[in-house]
Enzyme design. Sequence first.
Site, PDB file in Angstrom:
ATOM      1  N   LYS A  99      53.994  23.962  46.962  1.00  0.00           N
ATOM      2  CA  LYS A  99      55.092  24.969  47.498  1.00  0.00           C
ATOM      3  C   LYS A  99      54.230  25.920  48.764  1.00  0.00           C
ATOM      4  O   LYS A  99      54.715  25.641  49.807  1.00  0.00           O
ATOM      5  CB  LYS A  99      55.389  25.895  46.506  1.00  0.00           C
ATOM      6  N   ASN A 100      53.104  26.250  48.273  1.00  0.00           N
ATOM      7  CA  ASN A 100      52.500  27.071  49.323  1.00  0.00           C
ATOM      8  C   ASN A 100      52.039  26.440  50.637  1.00  0.00           C
ATOM      9  O   ASN A 100      51.644  27.150  51.436  1.00  0.00           O
ATOM     10  CB  ASN A 100      51.453  27.908  48.765  1.00  0.00           C
ATOM     11  N   ARG A 145      60.017  35.183  51.261  1.00  0.00           N
ATOM     12  CA  ARG A 145      59.061  36.119  51.976  1.00  0.00           C
ATOM     13  C   ARG A 145      58.317  35.046  53.179  1.00  0.00           C
ATOM     14  O   ARG A 145      58.045  35.523  54.124  1.00  0.00           O
ATOM     15  CB  ARG A 145      57.965  36.544  50.986  1.00  0.00           C
ATOM     16  N   CYS A 164      59.443  37.151  46.111  1.00  0.00           N
ATOM     17  CA  CYS A 164      59.286  37.599  44.813  1.00  0.00           C
ATOM     18  C   CYS A 164      58.801  39.079  44.653  1.00  0.00           C
ATOM     19  O   CYS A 164      58.165  39.542  45.490  1.00  0.00           O
ATOM     20  CB  CYS A 164      58.145  37.246  43.863  1.00  0.00           C
ATOM     21  N   ARG A 219      54.530  44.333  49.295  1.00  0.00           N
ATOM     22  CA  ARG A 219      54.500  43.132  50.261  1.00  0.00           C
ATOM     23  C   ARG A 219      55.087  43.606  51.523  1.00  0.00           C
ATOM     24  O   ARG A 219      55.999  43.010  52.014  1.00  0.00           O
ATOM     25  CB  ARG A 219      55.391  41.899  49.527  1.00  0.00           C
ATOM     26  N   PRO A 220      54.417  44.283  52.246  1.00  0.00           N
ATOM     27  CA  PRO A 220      54.756  44.748  53.539  1.00  0.00           C
ATOM     28  C   PRO A 220      54.460  43.655  54.590  1.00  0.00           C
ATOM     29  O   PRO A 220      53.628  42.729  54.100  1.00  0.00           O
ATOM     30  CB  PRO A 220      53.846  45.996  53.661  1.00  0.00           C
ATOM     31  N   ILE A 221      54.887  43.778  55.937  1.00  0.00           N
ATOM     32  CA  ILE A 221      54.468  42.712  56.834  1.00  0.00           C
ATOM     33  C   ILE A 221      53.718  43.533  57.956  1.00  0.00           C
ATOM     34  O   ILE A 221      53.718  42.796  59.087  1.00  0.00           O
ATOM     35  CB  ILE A 221      55.803  41.959  57.277  1.00  0.00           C
ATOM     36  N   ASP A 222      53.382  44.989  57.842  1.00  0.00           N
ATOM     37  CA  ASP A 222      52.465  45.576  58.670  1.00  0.00           C
ATOM     38  C   ASP A 222      51.507  44.646  59.604  1.00  0.00           C
ATOM     39  O   ASP A 222      51.248  44.835  60.869  1.00  0.00           O
ATOM     40  CB  ASP A 222      52.044  46.739  58.220  1.00  0.00           C
ATOM     41  N   LEU A 223      50.816  44.036  58.827  1.00  0.00           N
ATOM     42  CA  LEU A 223      49.363  43.373  59.229  1.00  0.00           C
ATOM     43  C   LEU A 223      50.070  42.319  60.056  1.00  0.00           C
ATOM     44  O   LEU A 223      49.472  41.740  60.977  1.00  0.00           O
ATOM     45  CB  LEU A 223      48.565  42.887  58.171  1.00  0.00           C
ATOM     46  N   ASP A 248      48.313  34.031  41.174  1.00  0.00           N
ATOM     47  CA  ASP A 248      49.747  33.377  40.829  1.00  0.00           C
ATOM     48  C   ASP A 248      49.478  32.698  39.474  1.00  0.00           C
ATOM     49  O   ASP A 248      50.538  32.325  38.919  1.00  0.00           O
ATOM     50  CB  ASP A 248      49.959  32.057  41.777  1.00  0.00           C
ATOM     51  N   ARG A 301      62.616  28.469  42.152  1.00  0.00           N
ATOM     52  CA  ARG A 301      61.853  28.689  43.372  1.00  0.00           C
ATOM     53  C   ARG A 301      60.640  27.779  43.442  1.00  0.00           C
ATOM     54  O   ARG A 301      60.382  27.412  44.805  1.00  0.00           O
ATOM     55  CB  ARG A 301      61.571  30.012  43.583  1.00  0.00           C
TER      56      ARG A 301
HETATM   57  C1  UD1 Z   1      50.608  34.346  49.415  1.00  0.00           C
HETATM   58  C2  UD1 Z   1      51.298  33.133  48.368  1.00  0.00           C
HETATM   59  C3  UD1 Z   1      51.383  33.945  46.943  1.00  0.00           C
HETATM   60  C4  UD1 Z   1      50.049  34.112  46.740  1.00  0.00           C
HETATM   61  C5  UD1 Z   1      49.265  35.093  47.612  1.00  0.00           C
HETATM   62  C6  UD1 Z   1      48.012  35.715  47.499  1.00  0.00           C
HETATM   63  C7  UD1 Z   1      52.900  31.717  49.782  1.00  0.00           C
HETATM   64  C8  UD1 Z   1      54.041  31.384  50.254  1.00  0.00           C
HETATM   65  N1  UD1 Z   1      52.556  32.758  49.118  1.00  0.00           N
HETATM   66  O1  UD1 Z   1      51.441  35.179  49.620  1.00  0.00           O
HETATM   67  O2  UD1 Z   1      51.979  32.936  46.265  1.00  0.00           O
HETATM   68  O3  UD1 Z   1      50.335  35.022  45.415  1.00  0.00           O
HETATM   69  O4  UD1 Z   1      49.284  34.523  49.046  1.00  0.00           O
HETATM   70  O5  UD1 Z   1      47.085  34.514  47.251  1.00  0.00           O
HETATM   71  O6  UD1 Z   1      51.901  31.135  50.231  1.00  0.00           O
HETATM   72  N2  UD1 Z   1      49.642  42.824  52.826  1.00  0.00           N
HETATM   73  C9  UD1 Z   1      49.767  43.969  53.534  1.00  0.00           C
HETATM   74  N3  UD1 Z   1      50.521  43.782  54.625  1.00  0.00           N
HETATM   75  C10 UD1 Z   1      50.857  42.791  55.169  1.00  0.00           C
HETATM   76  C11 UD1 Z   1      50.465  41.275  54.544  1.00  0.00           C
HETATM   77  C12 UD1 Z   1      50.073  41.348  53.280  1.00  0.00           C
HETATM   78  O7  UD1 Z   1      49.500  45.048  53.105  1.00  0.00           O
HETATM   79  O8  UD1 Z   1      51.269  42.476  56.531  1.00  0.00           O
HETATM   80  C13 UD1 Z   1      49.093  42.928  51.270  1.00  0.00           C
HETATM   81  C14 UD1 Z   1      49.966  42.428  50.252  1.00  0.00           C
HETATM   82  O9  UD1 Z   1      50.942  43.193  49.814  1.00  0.00           O
HETATM   83  C15 UD1 Z   1      48.960  42.022  48.966  1.00  0.00           C
HETATM   84  C16 UD1 Z   1      47.755  41.544  49.935  1.00  0.00           C
HETATM   85  O10 UD1 Z   1      47.949  41.937  51.236  1.00  0.00           O
HETATM   86  O11 UD1 Z   1      48.943  43.008  48.398  1.00  0.00           O
HETATM   87  C17 UD1 Z   1      47.489  39.956  49.983  1.00  0.00           C
HETATM   88  O12 UD1 Z   1      48.906  39.401  50.327  1.00  0.00           O
HETATM   89  P1  UD1 Z   1      48.936  37.876  51.089  1.00  0.00           P
HETATM   90  O13 UD1 Z   1      47.617  36.936  50.875  1.00  0.00           O
HETATM   91  O14 UD1 Z   1      49.218  38.037  52.488  1.00  0.00           O
HETATM   92  O15 UD1 Z   1      50.185  37.208  50.322  1.00  0.00           O
HETATM   93  P2  UD1 Z   1      51.346  36.187  50.591  1.00  0.00           P
HETATM   94  O16 UD1 Z   1      50.909  35.424  52.082  1.00  0.00           O
HETATM   95  O17 UD1 Z   1      52.548  37.002  50.638  1.00  0.00           O
END
Ligand code: UD1
Length: 416
Positions: A22-23, A92, A116, A121-125, A305, A397
């Site tokens: 999936k990922n 997401r 989920c 799970r912000p998108i600021d980064l 996961d 999912r």
């Molecule tokens: C992806 C995977 C998910 C997995 C995760 C960690 C997919 C579709 N999903 O999720 O299954 O559990 O990697 O291996 O591939 N964060 C911020 N700001 C941002 C982005 C992230 O603070 O803009 C934080 C998140 O809240 C979290 C951390 O960074 O605490 C890591 O998240 P991230 O590696 O980005 O996970 P995803 O890409 O969402």
Amino acid sequence: MDAIRIYGGNCLTGQTKIQGSKNASLPVLAATLLINGTCEIENCPNISDVFHMLRLLESLGCKITREEGLVRVDTGQLSECDMPADSVGVMRSSIMLLGALLARAGSVSMEYPGGCVIGKRPIDLHLRALRRMGVEITEEEEGFCARTSGLQGTVQELPFVSVGVTENLILAAVLAQGCTIIHPAAREPEIQILCDFLQSAGAKITGVGTDRLVIEGVQSLHPVRFRVPADRIVAGTYLAACMVTGGRVFLQDAPCEHMQSVFACARKLGTEISCERDGVLVSGRACEPFPEGLVTACYPGFPTDLQSLFMVVMALSGHSGWIEETVFENRFRIVPELCRMGADITVQGARAYIHPVECLHGAIVEAKELRGGAALVAAALAAEGTSIVTNRHYIDRGYEDISLSFRELGADIELA
Ligand code: UD1
């Protein structure tokens, strides 16, 4: 109904084929937007997250055809750059389309993505990193508009490792002007798979598999046929289920080279793991103590996961143990449900302390997110009596047909 009924107590035996990842599928599908023409993606799993992604691509003007596990994406007629809120809201990884669409169309407007509920799970980064590549972003309450007159390669020093941000930046950088450096880049196998796909289409990426990716923008990419490898998290799910029921299971196509931290943990807990040419053989119940504790981490560490699945394993190992979650801040939502089945687990901050219990008993429990839901099914397989796991849609999912796969392995399980 949106549930699964499980009659616990059967030992798992036999063989199951592990579905495509999936990922890995999601960012690869997003990456097709960068390519003018038709890409063929083999071994795409039949799961609702993939269906949502395909619907999003369709709503942008792509032509999608599917037969068995093969998905054809024709991006020749790309027309829209505004994404429909109903699909963005549930998934997401729709954020993944941002980098690719900016590269292809120059502007995007979308609602904030869902997915989920495992933390803020912000998108600021994502937004900050794209701004540094020359993207203007206007944020509103419900969503944002992003616009660029041309993506510019840049040095991206990130404050921490993020899988999604690394993927988004790769997608934005492959067609950008000049060179982009991503550091620290996530090293998850799914990043490597995305890079393999893009490289086969003509992208220039070096450092794949390390925490420093260097991407030299190219003029264009060409259509390719690509096979998505098997899902390491799905393989880990069936592995964990076998560890709690006992038995002997062959996980066909399981990507052994990407599961070493999981195997190390499984072996310490007393299960035998044998990597073979076309999969992995798992045998024996997990009943050894694991006093050093399990700490989730970025790859090559233990994957977050699979944390809830290994919580079930540790709860039934007959020993005390603890798990520390370092990636997401709200990933212990399974604990009250497991306690309802008789587990004895307490949470203090980022740690869950697991106290031994003789057995779990059947109960009606609620899936609150994807992997936690699968973990409840695994717990129910080992429990005494009948369980019902509600909110099956979370599990759908990420799993093609979890009931069927477990039935193939001898479980007594059905949709309810
Ligand atoms: C992806 C995977 C998910 C997995 C995760 C960690 C997919 C579709 N999903 O999720 O299954 O559990 O990697 O291996 O591939 N964060 C911020 N700001 C941002 C982005 C992230 O603070 O803009 C934080 C998140 O809240 C979290 C951390 O960074 O605490 C890591 O998240 P991230 O590696 O980005 O996970 P995803 O890409 O969402």
